[in-house]
Scaffold this active site. Structure first.
Site, PDB file in Angstrom:
ATOM      1  N   ASP A 281       0.869  -1.184   0.000  1.00  0.00           N
ATOM      2  CA  ASP A 281       0.000   0.000   0.000  1.00  0.00           C
ATOM      3  C   ASP A 281       0.903   1.231   0.000  1.00  0.00           C
ATOM      4  O   ASP A 281       2.083   1.135  -0.348  1.00  0.00           O
ATOM      5  CB  ASP A 281      -0.952  -0.028   1.207  1.00  0.00           C
ATOM      6  CG  ASP A 281      -2.297   0.621   0.897  1.00  0.00           C
ATOM      7  OD1 ASP A 281      -2.311   1.843   0.701  1.00  0.00           O
ATOM      8  OD2 ASP A 281      -3.322  -0.091   0.854  1.00  0.00           O
ATOM      9  N   ASP A 282       0.388   2.398   0.380  1.00  0.00           N
ATOM     10  CA  ASP A 282       1.193   3.612   0.351  1.00  0.00           C
ATOM     11  C   ASP A 282       2.462   3.467   1.193  1.00  0.00           C
ATOM     12  O   ASP A 282       2.435   2.895   2.288  1.00  0.00           O
ATOM     13  CB  ASP A 282       0.385   4.794   0.899  1.00  0.00           C
ATOM     14  CG  ASP A 282      -0.808   5.149   0.023  1.00  0.00           C
ATOM     15  OD1 ASP A 282      -0.719   4.993  -1.203  1.00  0.00           O
ATOM     16  OD2 ASP A 282      -1.829   5.585   0.581  1.00  0.00           O
TER      17      ASP A 282
END
Length: 487
Positions: A281-282
């Site tokens: 993810d980020d």
């Protein structure tokens, strides 16, 4: 995200890409003539092997006590066994209960020696150092009962993934001050596969726990460690202030669900620097609460510096702001970010119902290699905590400066989507080069207004105002912003 794919591994940037990026960095250094200092002078912090000479750094945000604590103990003193099989949950909990009494007597330090120390969740204490010696590995228990369910965060109103409570983080702390988590590059391994399987199989009953969460805490240093295989977000400071996260490596399989690297949430004076992250993810996501719950709490994320961070995420972004930003996000400085083999480089995410604001964001000196969309503003996630969200709560986005960017092997032109009822305003793009795009490719923009200068390919008409306007200069407002962050 396709969760049926096998575990993915990072591919290093091509030699040609590294050469192109190096040339561009030199060019950017020549072009950028501002003499404004964004950063406080670095203080000597526990675990820092530097000489102590002043250099540009935001590590001065940590203003904790002396590196030396009055009492030092080993987890072995409390019955710990580092064989990778024996549970040390009670040993860690007993150690913290015992060391808590030294909080007002010069503080304490708990050493974790070389070995593999299996444990469930445990809570830290104030005026305390958790020190992982070389070769030490803290292993998260795969027994769900050793990650108890706790109340949801008030700015979220429920668990982020499921209604009701949420599993506590492996290492947790609440209402603490002067906390150091450091070592000789020891490892904290969440053994997240069990939790990812629950997510993939849709059998998760409560929101997964983070690997490390500190809430309502002040003066926190996290440094010189490796975090791997988090069940959910990896490092989550929430409702905190004066937090330094420095010299950290974060690794998770690239298809592991929601394994964000570092997520400062409703926190202020946060420094994230000199970190390497691979995740599902980020890499870094700045947050501040979810819809009506975040609006009600109104605890913004403010005065955050992110610098010298690199990594890869094939499904998300190197830097994300939002989408949970309902308490507001302001005064963010990002410098020297390198993103490769990723879905997006820089992404601002919000939606109707979020409310709040995003303003005074400065992003500069960014290099990207094989990034699908280098710059993206997105809306329409249709992701709300419950039916009580207010569709009339429209976020306000204003004052985004993105400068000195080079992207090689770029996948697509930037996609900038604002909100019809509240266009994103004062967007400034300066000195941006996106290589590898066909000449026929054009930017896609909607409901954004701003200016640009020295941008290639030419941006959309909404951003073609003269880039030499006050919007795109280092104005007195910019100087005030940098000064306020560094103070």
């Amino acid at each position: 995200m396709d969760f049926d794919k096998p575990v993915l591994f990072m591919t290093r940037p091509s030699i040609w890409a590294v050469f192109a990026i190096a040339i561009t960095i030199v060019t950017v250094s020549v072009i950028n003539t501002s003499t404004v200092s964004l950063f406080p002078t670095q203080r000597v912090v526990p675990g820092d092997s530097g000489s102590g000479a002043a250099k540009r750094s935001c590590a001065g945000f940590f203003r904790g006590g002396s590196a030396e604590r009055a009492v030092t103990a080993s987890i072995r003193d409390f019955g710990g066994i580092g064989d990778g099989r024996t549970s040390n949950t009670e040993a860690f909990r007993r150690a913290l209960r015992d060391l808590e009494r030294f909080g007002d007597k010069g503080g304490s330090r708990l050493n974790v020696p070389e070995g593999r120390w299996l444990t469930g969740s445990f809570n830290l204490t104030s005026n305390f150092t958790l020190f992982l010696e070389r070769g030490a590995v803290i292993l998260g228990s795969q027994n769900e009962e050793e990650w108890p369910v706790i109340e949801p965060l008030p700015s979220y109103g429920r668990g982020r993934e499921r209604l009701g409570g949420r599993h506590i983080s492996l290492i947790h702390g609440d209402s603490l001050s002067d906390v150091v988590i450091t070592g000789e590059n020891g490892t904290i391994d969440g053994q997240g596969r069990t939790w990812w399987d629950l997510w993939w199989n849709r059998s998760l009953e409560h929101t997964r726990g983070h690997l490390l969460e500190l809430k309502n805490s002040h003066n926190v240093l996290i440094s010189n460690l490796t975090f791997i295989n988090s069940p959910f977000w990896t490092i989550h400071p929430v409702y905190c202030s004066n937090v330094v996260i420095k010299g950290i490596t974060i690794l998770a399989p690239l298809n592991s669900p929601n394994t964000d690297g570092i997520d400062p949430d409703s926190s202020d004076h946060v420094c994230i620097e000199d970190c390497y992250i691979e995740s599902g993810d980020d890499l870094v996501a700045v947050k501040s609460g979810w819809d009506q719950y975040g609006i009600k709490m109104a605890r913004p994320s403010l005065n955050i510096i992110i610098r010298n961070v690199s990594g890869t995420t094939p499904t998300c972004s190197g830097l994300g702001i939002g989408s949970e930003m309902s308490g507001g996000v302001a005064n963010i400085v990002v410098e020297d970010l390198h993103v490769f083999n990723s879905a997006a480089g820089v992404r601002i995410k919000t939606d109707k119902g979020r409310g709040g604001y995003i303003r005074n964001i400065t992003i500069t000196n960014i290099t990207m290699d094989r990034v699908k969309i280098p710059i993206r503003f997105s809306r329409g996630s249709n992701d709300h905590p419950d039916e009580e969200w207010n569709p009339k709560a429209i976020p306000k986005v204003k004052g985004i400066l993105i400068s000195n960017v080079v992207s090689v092997d770029t996948g697509r032109a930037p996609l900038l989507e604002g909100i019809e009822d509240m266009p994103f305003e004062d967007i400034c793009l300066n000195n941006i080069t996106l290589l590898g795009l066909p000449s026929s490719v054009s930017w896609q923009c909607e409901f954004v207004l701003g200016a640009s200068a020295r941008v290639s390919p030419t941006p959309c008409p909404e951003l073609r105002m003269n880039g030499s306007s006050p919007l795109c200069l280092f104005s007195q407002e910019s100087r005030r912003l940098y000064s306020s962050i560094a103070s």
